[in-house]
Design a protein around this motif. Structure first.
Motif, PDB file in Angstrom:
ATOM      1  N   THR A  41     123.096  63.570  29.634  1.00  0.00           N
ATOM      2  CA  THR A  41     122.805  62.405  30.476  1.00  0.00           C
ATOM      3  C   THR A  41     122.245  62.812  31.830  1.00  0.00           C
ATOM      4  O   THR A  41     121.982  61.952  32.663  1.00  0.00           O
ATOM      5  N   ASN A  42     122.088  64.117  32.038  1.00  0.00           N
ATOM      6  CA  ASN A  42     121.548  64.659  33.297  1.00  0.00           C
ATOM      7  C   ASN A  42     122.390  64.203  34.488  1.00  0.00           C
ATOM      8  O   ASN A  42     121.855  63.780  35.521  1.00  0.00           O
ATOM      9  N   ALA A  43     123.713  64.293  34.338  1.00  0.00           N
ATOM     10  CA  ALA A  43     124.635  63.884  35.390  1.00  0.00           C
ATOM     11  C   ALA A  43     124.542  64.841  36.575  1.00  0.00           C
ATOM     12  O   ALA A  43     124.084  65.981  36.451  1.00  0.00           O
ATOM     13  N   ALA A  44     124.977  64.366  37.719  1.00  0.00           N
ATOM     14  CA  ALA A  44     124.905  65.167  38.941  1.00  0.00           C
ATOM     15  C   ALA A  44     125.829  66.383  38.870  1.00  0.00           C
ATOM     16  O   ALA A  44     125.548  67.421  39.467  1.00  0.00           O
ATOM     17  N   ASN A  45     126.935  66.261  38.142  1.00  0.00           N
ATOM     18  CA  ASN A  45     127.929  67.343  38.079  1.00  0.00           C
ATOM     19  C   ASN A  45     127.796  68.186  36.819  1.00  0.00           C
ATOM     20  O   ASN A  45     128.769  68.796  36.376  1.00  0.00           O
ATOM     21  N   LYS A  46     126.603  68.254  36.248  1.00  0.00           N
ATOM     22  CA  LYS A  46     126.462  68.965  34.964  1.00  0.00           C
ATOM     23  C   LYS A  46     126.739  70.461  35.094  1.00  0.00           C
ATOM     24  O   LYS A  46     127.339  71.046  34.206  1.00  0.00           O
ATOM     25  N   THR A  47     126.355  71.078  36.202  1.00  0.00           N
ATOM     26  CA  THR A  47     126.617  72.517  36.341  1.00  0.00           C
ATOM     27  C   THR A  47     128.109  72.793  36.483  1.00  0.00           C
ATOM     28  O   THR A  47     128.614  73.769  35.925  1.00  0.00           O
ATOM     29  N   GLU A  48     128.824  71.921  37.206  1.00  0.00           N
ATOM     30  CA  GLU A  48     130.273  72.104  37.335  1.00  0.00           C
ATOM     31  C   GLU A  48     130.964  71.902  35.990  1.00  0.00           C
ATOM     32  O   GLU A  48     131.900  72.628  35.649  1.00  0.00           O
ATOM     33  N   ALA A  49     130.502  70.905  35.233  1.00  0.00           N
ATOM     34  CA  ALA A  49     131.102  70.639  33.928  1.00  0.00           C
ATOM     35  C   ALA A  49     130.894  71.816  32.982  1.00  0.00           C
ATOM     36  O   ALA A  49     131.808  72.216  32.260  1.00  0.00           O
ATOM     37  N   VAL A  50     129.699  72.395  33.011  1.00  0.00           N
ATOM     38  CA  VAL A  50     129.404  73.535  32.136  1.00  0.00           C
ATOM     39  C   VAL A  50     130.210  74.760  32.562  1.00  0.00           C
ATOM     40  O   VAL A  50     130.759  75.479  31.722  1.00  0.00           O
ATOM     41  N   SER A  51     130.307  74.987  33.876  1.00  0.00           N
ATOM     42  CA  SER A  51     131.063  76.157  34.335  1.00  0.00           C
ATOM     43  C   SER A  51     132.544  76.013  33.998  1.00  0.00           C
ATOM     44  O   SER A  51     133.201  76.991  33.622  1.00  0.00           O
ATOM     45  N   LEU A  52     133.079  74.796  34.103  1.00  0.00           N
ATOM     46  CA  LEU A  52     134.476  74.561  33.730  1.00  0.00           C
ATOM     47  C   LEU A  52     134.672  74.796  32.234  1.00  0.00           C
ATOM     48  O   LEU A  52     135.653  75.429  31.813  1.00  0.00           O
ATOM     49  N   ALA A  53     133.727  74.319  31.425  1.00  0.00           N
ATOM     50  CA  ALA A  53     133.817  74.518  29.976  1.00  0.00           C
ATOM     51  C   ALA A  53     133.770  75.997  29.635  1.00  0.00           C
ATOM     52  O   ALA A  53     134.531  76.471  28.788  1.00  0.00           O
ATOM     53  N   MET A  54     132.895  76.739  30.297  1.00  0.00           N
ATOM     54  CA  MET A  54     132.809  78.183  30.039  1.00  0.00           C
ATOM     55  C   MET A  54     134.101  78.894  30.423  1.00  0.00           C
ATOM     56  O   MET A  54     134.550  79.805  29.722  1.00  0.00           O
TER      57      MET A  54
END
Length: 86
Positions: A41-54
């Motif tokens: 969805t190209n959300a503003a927090n996508k990098t934080e979400a991906v880093s948390l998932a990693m």
């Protein structure tokens, strides 16, 4: 059902560990789904979400809940999708 005391204890311990692993796996799947959704969805927090998932994937692999190659593949897939969305 086991008759020996130590075998009874093993059954109880395994049940406890299984419940804990199931909770961690469920939470991990939720975090991964949120990361994919944020990227898609190209959300503003996508990098934080991906880093948390990693981070959660690494923790699961360290605990032995997820195989290290499966963890690496999941992280690679997340990174690939994040870079493609930029």
């Amino acid at each position: 059902m086991p008759n020996i005391k130590s075998a009874k204890k093993r059954v109880k311990v395994i049940a406890t560990k299984t419940a804990q692993n199931k909770a961690v796996k469920s939470a991990l799947k939720t975090v991964i789904k949120k990361a994919y959704y944020a990227v898609d969805t190209n959300a503003a927090n996508k990098t934080e979400a991906v880093s948390l998932a990693m981070k959660k994937i690494d923790q699961a692999a360290a605990k032995g809940i997820m195989h290290k190659n499966t963890a690496a593949r999941s992280k690679s897939s997340l990174a690939k999708r994040l870079n493609a969305s930029a």
